[in-house]
Design an enzyme around this catalytic site. Structure first.
Site, mmCIF file in Angstrom:
data_model
loop_
_atom_site.group_PDB
_atom_site.id
_atom_site.type_symbol
_atom_site.label_atom_id
_atom_site.label_comp_id
_atom_site.label_asym_id
_atom_site.label_seq_id
_atom_site.Cartn_x
_atom_site.Cartn_y
_atom_site.Cartn_z
ATOM 1 N N SER A 138 -7.721 0.862 2.390
ATOM 2 C CA SER A 138 -6.636 1.366 1.540
ATOM 3 C C SER A 138 -7.138 1.712 0.146
ATOM 4 O O SER A 138 -7.999 1.011 -0.404
ATOM 5 C CB SER A 138 -5.561 0.286 1.433
ATOM 6 O OG SER A 138 -4.629 0.607 0.425
ATOM 7 N N LYS A 173 -7.762 -6.185 2.237
ATOM 8 C CA LYS A 173 -8.509 -4.996 2.690
ATOM 9 C C LYS A 173 -9.925 -4.997 2.126
ATOM 10 O O LYS A 173 -10.884 -4.696 2.826
ATOM 11 C CB LYS A 173 -7.756 -3.715 2.296
ATOM 12 C CG LYS A 173 -6.474 -3.494 3.094
ATOM 13 C CD LYS A 173 -6.779 -3.240 4.564
ATOM 14 C CE LYS A 173 -5.531 -3.137 5.422
ATOM 15 N NZ LYS A 173 -5.833 -2.910 6.858
ATOM 16 N N TYR A 183 -2.364 -8.071 -0.645
ATOM 17 C CA TYR A 183 -2.592 -7.075 0.417
ATOM 18 C C TYR A 183 -3.906 -6.327 0.171
ATOM 19 O O TYR A 183 -4.762 -6.221 1.058
ATOM 20 C CB TYR A 183 -1.425 -6.082 0.470
ATOM 21 C CG TYR A 183 -1.781 -4.795 1.170
ATOM 22 C CD1 TYR A 183 -1.952 -4.767 2.550
ATOM 23 C CD2 TYR A 183 -2.000 -3.615 0.451
ATOM 24 C CE1 TYR A 183 -2.320 -3.595 3.199
ATOM 25 C CE2 TYR A 183 -2.364 -2.447 1.085
ATOM 26 C CZ TYR A 183 -2.528 -2.443 2.457
ATOM 27 O OH TYR A 183 -2.909 -1.283 3.082
HETATM 28 C C1 UD1 Z 1 1.502 1.031 -1.632
HETATM 29 C C2 UD1 Z 1 0.089 0.529 -1.687
HETATM 30 C C3 UD1 Z 1 -0.723 1.127 -0.580
HETATM 31 C C4 UD1 Z 1 -0.069 0.900 0.748
HETATM 32 C C5 UD1 Z 1 1.290 1.548 0.704
HETATM 33 C C6 UD1 Z 1 2.005 1.382 2.023
HETATM 34 C C7 UD1 Z 1 -0.815 -0.014 -3.911
HETATM 35 C C8 UD1 Z 1 -1.357 0.523 -5.179
HETATM 36 N N1 UD1 Z 1 -0.493 0.878 -2.984
HETATM 37 O O1 UD1 Z 1 1.449 2.371 -2.081
HETATM 38 O O2 UD1 Z 1 -1.996 0.564 -0.550
HETATM 39 O O3 UD1 Z 1 -0.858 1.454 1.773
HETATM 40 O O4 UD1 Z 1 2.055 0.942 -0.348
HETATM 41 O O5 UD1 Z 1 2.518 0.108 2.177
HETATM 42 O O6 UD1 Z 1 -0.696 -1.197 -3.747
HETATM 43 N N2 UD1 Z 1 8.733 4.588 -5.715
HETATM 44 C C9 UD1 Z 1 9.987 4.793 -6.252
HETATM 45 N N3 UD1 Z 1 11.073 4.350 -5.571
HETATM 46 C C10 UD1 Z 1 10.995 3.693 -4.373
HETATM 47 C C11 UD1 Z 1 9.697 3.469 -3.824
HETATM 48 C C12 UD1 Z 1 8.597 3.924 -4.524
HETATM 49 O O7 UD1 Z 1 10.117 5.388 -7.322
HETATM 50 O O8 UD1 Z 1 12.026 3.294 -3.804
HETATM 51 C C13 UD1 Z 1 7.548 5.114 -6.409
HETATM 52 C C14 UD1 Z 1 6.503 4.076 -6.779
HETATM 53 O O9 UD1 Z 1 6.774 3.532 -8.046
HETATM 54 C C15 UD1 Z 1 5.222 4.913 -6.752
HETATM 55 C C16 UD1 Z 1 5.480 5.952 -5.660
HETATM 56 O O10 UD1 Z 1 6.900 6.012 -5.516
HETATM 57 O O11 UD1 Z 1 5.035 5.591 -7.972
HETATM 58 C C17 UD1 Z 1 4.866 5.592 -4.314
HETATM 59 O O12 UD1 Z 1 5.273 4.290 -3.939
HETATM 60 P P1 UD1 Z 1 5.068 3.752 -2.439
HETATM 61 O O13 UD1 Z 1 5.520 4.767 -1.480
HETATM 62 O O14 UD1 Z 1 5.679 2.386 -2.366
HETATM 63 O O15 UD1 Z 1 3.492 3.656 -2.291
HETATM 64 P P2 UD1 Z 1 2.406 2.920 -3.202
HETATM 65 O O16 UD1 Z 1 3.002 1.823 -3.992
HETATM 66 O O17 UD1 Z 1 1.630 3.982 -3.908
#
Ligand code: UD1
Length: 340
Positions: A127, A155, A151
């Protein structure tokens, strides 16, 4: 070319799409999955989508060495792709022992059973979260690692174990692929991401808003040092991730030892850009409200994807519009996921 591939976690989101890709290219595919976070329905849909059956599917926990060993004794396994793991960052903070047990313990069990059966090829699911709060993007494989949650540490721990094992077993060939943010679905509409409960990740959440299962997206912070203030990620179509695994299998024999590659597109997309693209793809504007930052989130994670391009002469081909279109097709056809 490896012929029979054992896929752990083959009923999960990335695993199921990879199985389709392998079947479509003539591989025999054996799935091992304990269905802790995946639906057995995915297995039927893999076969339907690929137009070919899996060689076999076993409900087995990778930590169960005797059961795993029986699978290896039944099939002449040429290579393994190891997806089976827990993957929710927030949950990993609350359940660290379970995360280490499944992710690290599962990898150790798999390695010992592979050794017992003289299987020498492994593609490991890593990851981009191993990079942590990156100071500079894009991230190359040489960028410093600094995981910020359990997590991500599981990895990185697995990567270190694989390095140590490769140093000892010099005929082992391991590719660890650091995925950025896999999203989207197979364009056939039968396979996609089907999270249990409230989605943690942005794309399935947006898809559930579009289909009417949730009222609005909470955008976690708009005060990041990014162009529009929302988090920037390198979203990669799950079929590109699947294709990347198939191409990895073609290159696993290039060298012995352990190699690490990023699997991303090299393009950053903000949360608001994703919301706009999904609204366009679905024809349904996505209501959202900006709320506080989510603890542990980082501003920006984007891959330098040039290493795989050079090593394998391969790049991703599917853009953000395709990711949204395919995720939407699956959500619209399966409003309640595989239970629909
Ligand atoms: C995280 C993990 C990644 C993992 C993935 C899947 C980290 C840095 N990344 O990715 O390793 O494989 O989850 O489980 O730990 N967001 C919103 N609203 C929401 C959800 C997310 O605004 O309801 C935003 C987050 O703040 C972020 C982006 O969308 O900026 C992506 O978030 P998300 O899809 O949860 O993925 P990551 O956090 O990047």
């Amino acid at each position: 070319m490896p012929e029979t591939v054992l896929v752990t976690g083959g009923a999960g989101f990335i695993g199921s799409h990879t199985c389709v890709e392998l079947l479509a290219h003539g591989y025999e595919v054996v799935v091992v999955d304990n269905h802790a976070n995946s639906s057995p329905h995915a297995l039927e849909r893999i076969a339907k989508t690929a137009g070919r059956p899996l060689a076999a599917a076993y409900q087995v926990d990778v930590r169960d060495r005797p059961a795993l060993s029986r699978v290896f004794a039944t099939h002449q396994v040429d290579a393994v792709i190891h997806f089976a793991a827990h993957k929710a960052v927030g949950e990993s903070v609350a359940l660290p022992v379970e995360y280490y047990d499944t992710n690290v313990g599962g990898t150790c069990a798999l390695l010992s059973v592979m050794h017992e059966h003289a299987v020498r090829r492994l593609v490991f699911s890593s990851s981009c979260s191993v990079y942590g709060d990156a100071r500079t993007v894009p991230l190359t494989e040489q960028s410093p690692v600094a995981p910020t949650n359990p997590y991500a540490r599981t990895k990185l721990t697995c990567e270190r174990i694989l390095e140590d094992v490769c140093a000892h077993l010099t005929d082992l060939k391991v590719l660890a692929l650091r995925y950025f943010n896999p999203v989207g679905a197979h364009p056939g509409g039968l396979l996609g991401e089907d999270p249990q409960g409230v989605p943690n990740n942005v794309m399935p959440y947006v898809a559930q808003v579009a289909v009417g299962r949730r009222e609005r997206l909470s955008v976690f912070g708009d005060d990041y040092p990014t162009p529009d203030g929302t988090g920037v990620r390198d979203y990669i179509h799950v079929m590109d991730v699947a294709e990347g695994h198939r191409v990895a299998l073609q290159h696993v024999d290039d060298r012995t030892g352990m190699r690490v590659f990023n699997l991303g597109t090299g393009t950053g997309t903000s949360v608001l850009q994703l919301v706009a693209a999904f609204g366009e793809a679905s024809g349904r504007p996505i209501p959202y409200q900006v709320v506080d930052r989510r603890p542990g989130d980082v501003a920006e994670l984007v891959a330098d994807a040039s290493a795989v391009a050079e090593a394998w002469n391969w790049t991703t081909t599917r853009d953000l519009a395709a990711m949204c279109r395919d995720a939407w097709r699956f959500q619209e056809l399966n409003p309640h996921g595989y239970a629909s």
